[in-house]
Design an enzyme around this catalytic site. Structure first.
Site, PDB file in Angstrom:
ATOM      1  N   LYS A  76      -3.226   7.367   5.892  1.00 45.88           N
ATOM      2  CA  LYS A  76      -3.038   7.898   4.539  1.00 45.88           C
ATOM      3  C   LYS A  76      -2.769   9.391   4.651  1.00 45.88           C
ATOM      4  CE  LYS A  76      -5.242   8.173  -0.009  1.00 45.88           C
ATOM      5  NZ  LYS A  76      -6.281   7.603  -0.869  1.00 45.88           N
ATOM      6  N   ASP A 187     -12.539   6.544  -9.741  1.00 49.20           N
ATOM      7  CA  ASP A 187     -11.173   6.109 -10.074  1.00 49.20           C
ATOM      8  C   ASP A 187     -11.083   4.598  -9.859  1.00 49.20           C
ATOM      9  OD1 ASP A 187      -8.522   6.262 -10.870  1.00 49.20           O
ATOM     10  OD2 ASP A 187      -7.774   6.901  -8.922  1.00 49.20           O
ATOM     11  N   ASN A 192      -7.230   0.012  -7.377  1.00 46.75           N
ATOM     12  CA  ASN A 192      -7.938   0.508  -6.196  1.00 46.75           C
ATOM     13  C   ASN A 192      -8.912  -0.513  -5.615  1.00 46.75           C
ATOM     14  OD1 ASN A 192      -6.599   2.924  -5.949  1.00 46.75           O
ATOM     15  ND2 ASN A 192      -7.929   3.950  -7.431  1.00 46.75           N
ATOM     16  N   ASP A 204      -9.422   3.966  -1.877  1.00 46.64           N
ATOM     17  CA  ASP A 204      -9.120   5.189  -2.611  1.00 46.64           C
ATOM     18  C   ASP A 204     -10.385   5.934  -3.066  1.00 46.64           C
ATOM     19  OD1 ASP A 204      -7.438   7.062  -3.594  1.00 46.64           O
ATOM     20  OD2 ASP A 204      -6.558   5.822  -5.188  1.00 46.64           O
TER      21      ASP A 204
HETATM   22  N1  LIG Z   1      -6.488   0.187   4.333  1.00 44.76           N
HETATM   23  C1  LIG Z   1      -5.469  -0.283   3.609  1.00 44.76           C
HETATM   24  N2  LIG Z   1      -4.860  -1.445   3.947  1.00 44.76           N
HETATM   25  C2  LIG Z   1      -3.810  -1.924   3.231  1.00 44.76           C
HETATM   26  N3  LIG Z   1      -3.319  -1.306   2.142  1.00 44.76           N
HETATM   27  C3  LIG Z   1      -3.875  -0.146   1.761  1.00 44.76           C
HETATM   28  C4  LIG Z   1      -4.973   0.427   2.460  1.00 44.76           C
HETATM   29  N4  LIG Z   1      -5.318   1.587   1.839  1.00 44.76           N
HETATM   30  C5  LIG Z   1      -4.476   1.732   0.815  1.00 44.76           C
HETATM   31  N5  LIG Z   1      -3.597   0.699   0.741  1.00 44.76           N
HETATM   32  C6  LIG Z   1      -2.520   0.513  -0.249  1.00 44.76           C
HETATM   33  O1  LIG Z   1      -1.993   1.764  -0.597  1.00 44.76           O
HETATM   34  C7  LIG Z   1      -2.159   2.001  -1.993  1.00 44.76           C
HETATM   35  C8  LIG Z   1      -2.438   3.469  -2.225  1.00 44.76           C
HETATM   36  O2  LIG Z   1      -3.630   3.829  -1.548  1.00 44.76           O
HETATM   37  P1  LIG Z   1      -4.764   4.635  -2.289  1.00 44.76           P
HETATM   38  O3  LIG Z   1      -5.842   4.911  -1.293  1.00 44.76           O
HETATM   39  O4  LIG Z   1      -5.134   3.918  -3.530  1.00 44.76           O
HETATM   40  O5  LIG Z   1      -4.035   6.016  -2.590  1.00 44.76           O
HETATM   41  P2  LIG Z   1      -3.465   6.682  -3.941  1.00 44.76           P
HETATM   42  O6  LIG Z   1      -4.298   7.892  -4.113  1.00 44.76           O
HETATM   43  O7  LIG Z   1      -2.050   7.007  -3.621  1.00 44.76           O
HETATM   44  O8  LIG Z   1      -3.620   5.700  -5.070  1.00 44.76           O
HETATM   45  C9  LIG Z   1      -3.291   1.072  -2.410  1.00 44.76           C
HETATM   46  O9  LIG Z   1      -3.209   0.737  -3.776  1.00 44.76           O
HETATM   47  C10 LIG Z   1      -3.055  -0.124  -1.525  1.00 44.76           C
HETATM   48  O10 LIG Z   1      -2.063  -0.947  -2.079  1.00 44.76           O
HETATM   49 MG   LIG Z   2      -5.051   4.365  -5.540  1.00 41.94          MG
END
Ligand SMILES: Nc1ncnc2c1ncn2[C@@H]1O[C@H](COP(=O)(O)OP(=O)(O)O)[C@@H](O)[C@H]1O
Ligand SMILES: [Mg+2]
Length: 254
Positions: A76, A187, A192, A204
């Site tokens: 990320k 959030d 999430n 998230d």
């Molecule tokens: N460990 C993970 N494995 C698979 N998909 C993930 C993972 N972490 C995040 N995602 C995908 O990425 C998206 C965005 O990640 P997130 O942590 O929610 O960041 P943001 O702040 O951009 O919303 C999530 O909604 C999910 O679909």
């Molecule tokens: Mg998110």
């Protein structure tokens, strides 16, 4: 610095971007120079072989599937360009783990990856399903991948699942998060929560705050409201007051 010029050369040659499977123009659009540098350092130190594909691109972060030793992981990247000190501070205030002295105007952008790492770690320690955090570096966080070989796990919003059993899990996670990890997600929504191997996983948590945060109650009530509205729409009995008192309550875990 000789190291810097070597990196500059590498960046210019496009050799490194080849591993990202991205041309220079695209990389420039998505990442600033500091991020590309951090990415280079992190990919080397973590022995990441290559970046597979972007899973999600949001306003504040981009999430990639990456490969190490033929296995998928998730990277990320918090976008430095959209992080503001004022909004960041709102989520850090009152958290003894990230006290003001340790955050300066120049390093506050890096707090998010560290905070998300720490929060995921605390959550797992307390039995809450979420990605396993591996490491962080500057604005980058490496964690386990949720999904199968074909695609990442769907968000609860798009998942085809038994909402009743997901709700039972979520209630318990919310309560454990509040009472054991002593955190408020801040959030929490169907965006999430991922549905992976028939279980709900919480993601998230960069903005999640400690229970001591002055607005913790406000954030908790908002999370509870989101969940209550979502599950009620799905035909599950999930009244706001019940959920809030379960999360904060002293009664037994059901
Ligand atoms: N460990 C993970 N494995 C698979 N998909 C993930 C993972 N972490 C995040 N995602 C995908 O990425 C998206 C965005 O990640 P997130 O942590 O929610 O960041 P943001 O702040 O951009 O919303 C999530 O909604 C999910 O679909
Ligand atoms: Mg998110």
């Amino acid at each position: 610095m000789p190291e810097e010029s070597a990196l500059d050369q590498l960046l210019k040659s496009g050799e490194f971007l080849h591993h990202l499977d991205m041309d220079r123009k695209t990389a420039d659009l998505v990442f600033d120079r500091r991020t590309i540098r951090a990415l280079y350092e992190f990919m080397s130190s973590q022995r990441i072989d290559y970046v597979d594909f972007p899973i999600s691109a949001g306003k504040e972060s981009v999430v990639f599937k990456v490969i190490r030793d033929k296995k998928p992981l998730v990277l990320k990247i918090y976008k430095l360009s959209t992080l503001r000190f004022s909004t960041t501070w709102k989520y850090i205030e009152g958290d003894y783990r990230f006290s003001r002295e340790r955050i300066s105007k120049s390093n506050f952008v890096y707090i998010w990856a560290k905070k998300e790492y720490t929060n995921l770690y605390e959550m797992r320690k307390n039995g809450i399903l979420c990605p396993r955090p591996y490491d962080f570096h500057k604005n980058l966080l490496l964690m386990s991948y949720l999904g199968n070989q074909v695609s990442p796990a769907p968000r609860l919003k798009d998942a085809d699942c038994d909402y009743g059993s997901v709700y039972s899990e979520i209630r318990i996670f919310m309560r454990a998060m509040y009472q054991k990890a002593k955190l408020v997600h801040a959030d929490l929504s169907e965006y999430n929560i991922l549905y992976h191997r028939k279980h709900a996983y919480i993601v998230d948590v960069g903005q999640s705050v400690s229970r001591e945060h002055p607005a913790a109650d406000f954030f908790l009530e908002r999370d509870v409201k989101n969940m209550s509205i979502f599950f009620t729409k799905k035909g599950i009995e999930a009244p706001y007051d019940d959920l809030l008192s379960f999360v904060k309550g002293t009664g037994p875990y059901e």
